[in-house]
Design a protein around this motif. Structure first.
Motif, short mmCIF file in Angstrom:
data_model
loop_
_atom_site.label_atom_id
_atom_site.label_comp_id
_atom_site.label_asym_id
_atom_site.label_seq_id
_atom_site.Cartn_x
_atom_site.Cartn_y
_atom_site.Cartn_z
N PRO A 236 -63.10 -68.43 -63.49
CA PRO A 236 -64.03 -68.84 -62.72
C PRO A 236 -65.31 -68.93 -63.63
N LEU A 237 -65.08 -69.57 -64.74
CA LEU A 237 -66.34 -69.66 -65.65
C LEU A 237 -66.48 -71.15 -65.96
N ARG A 238 -67.66 -71.55 -66.62
CA ARG A 238 -67.85 -72.91 -66.78
C ARG A 238 -67.08 -73.42 -68.11
N THR A 239 -66.88 -74.93 -68.51
CA THR A 239 -66.25 -75.20 -69.57
C THR A 239 -66.89 -74.65 -70.84
N SER A 240 -66.24 -74.66 -72.00
CA SER A 240 -66.90 -74.26 -73.17
C SER A 240 -67.94 -73.54 -73.08
N VAL A 241 -67.66 -71.97 -72.84
CA VAL A 241 -68.57 -70.85 -72.92
C VAL A 241 -68.25 -69.70 -73.51
N ALA A 242 -66.96 -69.75 -73.87
CA ALA A 242 -66.54 -68.45 -74.54
C ALA A 242 -66.38 -68.54 -75.89
N ARG A 243 -66.51 -67.44 -76.59
CA ARG A 243 -66.30 -67.25 -78.07
C ARG A 243 -64.79 -66.96 -78.32
N GLY A 244 -64.11 -66.62 -77.52
CA GLY A 244 -62.30 -66.29 -77.60
C GLY A 244 -61.94 -65.82 -76.24
#
Length: 217
Positions: free
Chosen positions: A147-155
Motif C-alpha cells: 500500500p505505497l505509491r509507485t517508485s518511492v522505496a530505495r530498496g
C-alpha cells in the motif's frame, strides 16, 4: 506508523493513485498509534491500531485487540535467517534518508539493518506477529499489494514466506526507477542465506534463487 509516511501511502483498490487523508487519534512523538487513513477516490477507510495501518479488506482483517492470546509464529522453513550484514551489502545504499520496504519475515531484520543503515526508515508489510512498531519502523498489513505509491522505496526485501510472484511484482513497482538493475549472479554468489532482496542495482531472478534453494523463513 511514522506520520511522514502518510504522503507515500496509497489505497490498494484498483484506481488511480491519490494521497490518502490521515485522521489521528493517539500520537507518540511522530508515531501515529491510532486513527484512520481515508481514500479520497473510493472513500474507503483503513484503521490504525497499535501503530499498524490495516489495509486488508474488512472481512479479512485480524485485529491485535481481538480476544485471546496471539498465536506463536511458526516459520515456514527450518532454514536459518539471512544475515543483516549481507542484506545491507546487497541493498548497496549509500547515505541516510528515504525508505526501505521489508515484506513478511524480512521485517525481523529491521532492528539490525537500522543499526547498519542509520537515517533510513523501514516500512514493514505483514510483519511476524511478535514485531512491534519502532521509531525507525512503520508497520502496515495488506493483502497482495504493497500500500505505497509507485517508485518511492530505495530498496525492498521480500521474505521467503511471501516470496510469490505478486509480492515480487509489487516490490519492483514501489522501487525508485533509477535503482533498478539486475545483477542476479551477484545475489547468488553473495546471499549465503535466503531472503529475496530487491534494492539498488539489485532486481531478483526467482528462477536462479529456486535453482540454488536459497529460500528461508
Amino acid at each position: 506508523m511514522h506520520i511522514e509516511l502518510t504522503e507515500l501511502l496509497r489505497c490498494p483498490e484498483a484506481h488511480r493513485e491519490e494521497m490518502l487523508v490521515l485522521s489521528t487519534g493517539e500520537m507518540r512523538d511522530r508515531m501515529v498509534r491510532s486513527g484512520l487513513v481515508g481514500c479520497p477516490v473510493c472513500h474507503r477507510e483503513y484503521p490504525i491500531a497499535r501503530g499498524i495501518v490495516n489495509f486488508r479488506r474488512s472481512k479479512e482483517r485480524v485485529s491485535k485487540e481481538s480476544s485471546g492470546p496471539r498465536p506463536a509464529y511458526a516459520p515456514p522453513s527450518p532454514l536459518p535467517s539471512a544475515d543483516a550484514t549481507n542484506l545491507q551489502a546487497l541493498l548497496e545504499l549509500s547515505g541516510p534518508g528515504g525508505y526501505v520496504v521489508l515484506v513478511g519475515s524480512a521485517v525481523r531484520q529491521a532492528p539490525r539493518l537500522s543499526s547498519l543503515m542509520q537515517g533510513v526508515h523501514f516500512v514493514g508489510i505483514n510483519a511476524p506477529v511478535e514485531m512491534e512498531e519502532q521509531e525507525m519502523l512503520s508497520l502496515l498489513s495488506a493483502n497482495e499489494k504493497v500500500p505505497l505509491r509507485t517508485s518511492v522505496a530505495r530498496g525492498v526485501v521480500v521474505g521467503a514466506d511471501l516470496a510469490t510472484s505478486s509480492w515480487l511484482v509489487e516490490a519492483h513497482r514501489v522501487l525508485l526507477r533509477r535503482e533498478r538493475r539486475a545483477r542476479t549472479s551477484d545475489w547468488a554468489r553473495q546471499a549465503g542465506g535466503g531472503k529475496r532482496a530487491v534494492g539498488r542495482r539489485k532486481a531478483l531472478s526467482g528462477r536462479a534463487l529456486d535453482a540454488r534453494r536459497q529460500r528461508i523463513g
